[in-house]
Design a protein around this motif. Structure first.
Motif, PDB file in Angstrom:
ATOM      1  N   VAL A  17      -7.823   5.479   7.002  1.00 14.93           N
ATOM      2  CA  VAL A  17      -7.513   4.438   6.189  1.00 14.93           C
ATOM      3  C   VAL A  17      -5.904   4.547   5.897  1.00 14.93           C
ATOM      4  CG1 VAL A  17      -7.701   3.831   3.581  1.00 14.93           C
ATOM      5  CG2 VAL A  17      -9.721   3.719   5.125  1.00 14.93           C
ATOM      6  N   LEU A  18      -5.606   5.768   5.824  1.00 12.91           N
ATOM      7  CA  LEU A  18      -4.328   6.002   5.325  1.00 12.91           C
ATOM      8  C   LEU A  18      -3.165   5.588   6.425  1.00 12.91           C
ATOM      9  CD1 LEU A  18      -4.664   9.319   3.043  1.00 12.91           C
ATOM     10  CD2 LEU A  18      -4.372   6.991   2.312  1.00 12.91           C
ATOM     11  N   LYS A  19      -3.351   5.544   7.747  1.00 14.59           N
ATOM     12  CA  LYS A  19      -2.668   5.328   8.607  1.00 14.59           C
ATOM     13  C   LYS A  19      -2.738   3.825   9.261  1.00 14.59           C
ATOM     14  CE  LYS A  19      -1.753   9.635   8.457  1.00 14.59           C
ATOM     15  NZ  LYS A  19      -0.172   9.980   8.139  1.00 14.59           N
ATOM     16  N   LEU A  20      -3.935   3.240   9.230  1.00 20.35           N
ATOM     17  CA  LEU A  20      -4.022   1.961   9.795  1.00 20.35           C
ATOM     18  C   LEU A  20      -2.817   0.864   9.262  1.00 20.35           C
ATOM     19  CD1 LEU A  20      -7.937   1.073  10.131  1.00 20.35           C
ATOM     20  CD2 LEU A  20      -6.088   1.387  11.818  1.00 20.35           C
ATOM     21  N   ARG A  21      -2.725  -0.095  10.000  1.00 19.43           N
ATOM     22  CA  ARG A  21      -1.626  -1.208   9.673  1.00 19.43           C
ATOM     23  C   ARG A  21      -2.454  -2.353  10.035  1.00 19.43           C
ATOM     24  NH1 ARG A  21      -0.033   2.442   6.960  1.00 19.43           N
ATOM     25  NH2 ARG A  21       2.121   3.239   6.869  1.00 19.43           N
ATOM     26  N   ILE A  22      -1.852  -3.671   9.403  1.00 18.93           N
ATOM     27  CA  ILE A  22      -2.570  -4.627   9.800  1.00 18.93           C
ATOM     28  C   ILE A  22      -1.466  -5.720  10.301  1.00 18.93           C
ATOM     29  CG2 ILE A  22      -3.722  -6.759   8.901  1.00 18.93           C
ATOM     30  CD1 ILE A  22      -4.846  -5.066   6.780  1.00 18.93           C
ATOM     31  N   GLU A  23      -1.817  -6.660  11.544  1.00 17.81           N
ATOM     32  CA  GLU A  23      -0.859  -7.626  11.871  1.00 17.81           C
ATOM     33  C   GLU A  23      -1.598  -9.030  12.009  1.00 17.81           C
ATOM     34  OE1 GLU A  23       2.596  -7.898  15.544  1.00 17.81           O
ATOM     35  OE2 GLU A  23       1.329  -6.099  15.259  1.00 17.81           O
ATOM     36  N   ASN A  24      -0.816 -10.005  11.715  1.00 22.38           N
ATOM     37  CA  ASN A  24      -1.538 -11.362  11.815  1.00 22.38           C
ATOM     38  C   ASN A  24      -0.571 -11.918  13.075  1.00 22.38           C
ATOM     39  OD1 ASN A  24      -1.265 -14.406  10.990  1.00 22.38           O
ATOM     40  ND2 ASN A  24      -3.214 -13.824  10.710  1.00 22.38           N
ATOM     41  N   HIS A  29      -4.018   8.763  -3.926  1.00 19.07           N
ATOM     42  CA  HIS A  29      -5.424   8.316  -4.387  1.00 19.07           C
ATOM     43  C   HIS A  29      -5.509   6.936  -4.377  1.00 19.07           C
ATOM     44  CE1 HIS A  29      -3.390   7.942  -8.310  1.00 19.07           C
ATOM     45  NE2 HIS A  29      -4.602   7.421  -8.867  1.00 19.07           N
ATOM     46  N   LEU A  30      -4.791   6.224  -4.814  1.00 18.36           N
ATOM     47  CA  LEU A  30      -4.941   4.632  -4.713  1.00 18.36           C
ATOM     48  C   LEU A  30      -4.860   4.048  -3.478  1.00 18.36           C
ATOM     49  CD1 LEU A  30      -2.889   3.466  -8.193  1.00 18.36           C
ATOM     50  CD2 LEU A  30      -5.392   3.855  -7.796  1.00 18.36           C
ATOM     51  N   ARG A  31      -4.048   4.579  -2.570  1.00 15.45           N
ATOM     52  CA  ARG A  31      -3.937   4.278  -1.342  1.00 15.45           C
ATOM     53  C   ARG A  31      -5.088   4.332  -0.691  1.00 15.45           C
ATOM     54  NH1 ARG A  31      -0.121   7.292   2.075  1.00 15.45           N
ATOM     55  NH2 ARG A  31       0.386   8.439   0.191  1.00 15.45           N
ATOM     56  N   ARG A  32      -5.843   5.488  -0.805  1.00 16.52           N
ATOM     57  CA  ARG A  32      -7.231   5.810  -0.190  1.00 16.52           C
ATOM     58  C   ARG A  32      -8.277   4.556  -0.891  1.00 16.52           C
ATOM     59  NH1 ARG A  32      -9.087  11.140   1.163  1.00 16.52           N
ATOM     60  NH2 ARG A  32     -10.960  10.878  -0.164  1.00 16.52           N
ATOM     61  N   ILE A  82       0.739  -1.151  -0.101  1.00 17.97           N
ATOM     62  CA  ILE A  82       0.177   0.172   0.084  1.00 17.97           C
ATOM     63  C   ILE A  82       0.862   1.200  -0.042  1.00 17.97           C
ATOM     64  CG2 ILE A  82      -1.800   1.371   1.398  1.00 17.97           C
ATOM     65  CD1 ILE A  82      -2.918  -1.242   2.253  1.00 17.97           C
ATOM     66  N   ASP A  83       1.918   1.238   0.689  1.00 18.45           N
ATOM     67  CA  ASP A  83       2.726   2.563   0.773  1.00 18.45           C
ATOM     68  C   ASP A  83       3.453   2.629  -0.549  1.00 18.45           C
ATOM     69  OD1 ASP A  83       2.342   2.760   3.531  1.00 18.45           O
ATOM     70  OD2 ASP A  83       4.103   1.584   4.089  1.00 18.45           O
ATOM     71  N   GLU A  84       3.746   2.038  -1.346  1.00 16.10           N
ATOM     72  CA  GLU A  84       4.116   2.049  -2.474  1.00 16.10           C
ATOM     73  C   GLU A  84       3.280   2.702  -3.797  1.00 16.10           C
ATOM     74  OE1 GLU A  84       5.685  -1.633  -4.227  1.00 16.10           O
ATOM     75  OE2 GLU A  84       7.329  -1.816  -2.840  1.00 16.10           O
ATOM     76  N   PHE A 106     -11.103  -1.190   1.144  1.00 15.35           N
ATOM     77  CA  PHE A 106     -11.492  -2.369   1.003  1.00 15.35           C
ATOM     78  C   PHE A 106     -10.701  -3.347   2.002  1.00 15.35           C
ATOM     79  CE2 PHE A 106     -12.478  -0.600  -3.416  1.00 15.35           C
ATOM     80  CZ  PHE A 106     -13.935  -1.076  -3.454  1.00 15.35           C
ATOM     81  N   PHE A 107      -9.272  -2.965   2.132  1.00 17.80           N
ATOM     82  CA  PHE A 107      -8.222  -3.509   2.922  1.00 17.80           C
ATOM     83  C   PHE A 107      -8.668  -3.347   4.449  1.00 17.80           C
ATOM     84  CE2 PHE A 107      -4.249  -4.472   0.539  1.00 17.80           C
ATOM     85  CZ  PHE A 107      -4.888  -4.880  -0.433  1.00 17.80           C
TER      86      PHE A 107
END
Length: 270
Positions: free
Chosen positions: A126-133, A94-97, A88-90, A102-103
């Motif tokens: 949305v632009l700040k959230l991260r995901i961890e499993n 506008h695409l990150r938003r 996402i960071d890459e 969806f993510f």
């Protein structure tokens, strides 16, 4: 039949040599395609081997080594070597938003304290959230750890253990024992918040120990990102805190009732 003239002999020899090299070229290309097709798996195995060798060299306990390797395999199985946050960071802004919606949709849909917030504020989150499993039966944080992340449970369950009466930090052994015993605490399901003390301007460290009950997905917001949101959207941030506080009050009420039942059970005559 064999060639009858010198010319036909050279022609047959040319065709044979041409066919031989054509076969080698096709065979080589097939091998290359197969290798490229499985290159991510090969790189993962090489990475795991290097990490395993390093942990053995540092005399890491075997049980901990297996936990680390299981986490690496699980992460690769889910992502095939592509970290979602890095991907996402890459992307451009506008695409990150757009893709972030969806993510992180599950976090927004299931977390009640995220309701009634403006679209612009949600897009900023949305632009700040991260995901961890996280693997099953894994400590997310210990009591008195620094509280620098705010989590939203989006898959699985988390056991939240309140601090000891003396407020002492939980040691790893005691925490794991407590999680296994599950003598006190409350189970947080999908949509629940976790580690929100600093978000509500309370203590900057953890006041409980949290562990996964099975495999979990956690969306999280780091302190520096929350400070940005608070400064940029003060009114929306205030509403988020209020709704979050309401949820915590309900959780504390459930925990109080649960502990009362335990107390009443212990007080029953034998």
């Amino acid at each position: 039949s064999f060639p009858q003239t010198i010319g036909s002999t050279f022609l047959s020899l040319f065709i044979l040599i041409f066919g031989y090299f054509t076969f080698l070229n096709i065979f080589g290309n097939l091998i290359s395609v197969c290798q490229n097709f499985d290159v991510s798996t090969t790189e993962h195995k090489q990475k795991v081997d290097r990490i395993s060798h390093l942990m053995s060299k540092r005399k890491v306990p075997r049980s901990l080594q297996l936990t680390v390797l299981s986490h690496l395999d699980l992460s690769f199985e889910r992502t095939k070597g592509i970290r979602q946050d890095d991907f996402i960071d890459e992307l451009p802004y506008h695409l990150r938003r757009e893709i972030g919606v969806f993510f992180h949709a599950q976090a927004f849909n299931e977390a009640k304290f995220m309701k009634n917030l403006s679209i612009s504020f949600l897009m900023a989150i949305v632009l700040k959230l991260r995901i961890e499993n996280i693997l099953p039966d894994t400590i997310i944080f210990f009591n008195h750890d620094p509280g620098d992340e705010f989590y939203i449970v989006t898959s699985g369950q988390v056991l939240l253990l309140p601090s000891d009466d003396d407020g002492a930090a939980a040691s790893p052994v005691n925490a794991v024992t407590a999680v296994s015993a599950m003598s006190t605490g409350i189970t947080l399901k999908s949509g629940s918040s976790l580690g929100e003390n600093w978000l509500l301007d309370r203590l900057p460290y953890r006041t409980s120990t949290a562990s996964t009950l099975g495999q979990c997905d956690l969306h999280y917001l780091e302190r520096v990102d929350q400070e940005y949101l608070k400064a940029t959207y003060p009114e929306e941030d205030l509403l988020l805190r209020k709704q979050l506080q309401d949820e915590i009050n309900m959780r504390n009420q459930d925990l109080f009732q649960y502990n009362n039942k335990l107390w009443e059970r212990d007080e029953e005559p034998k």
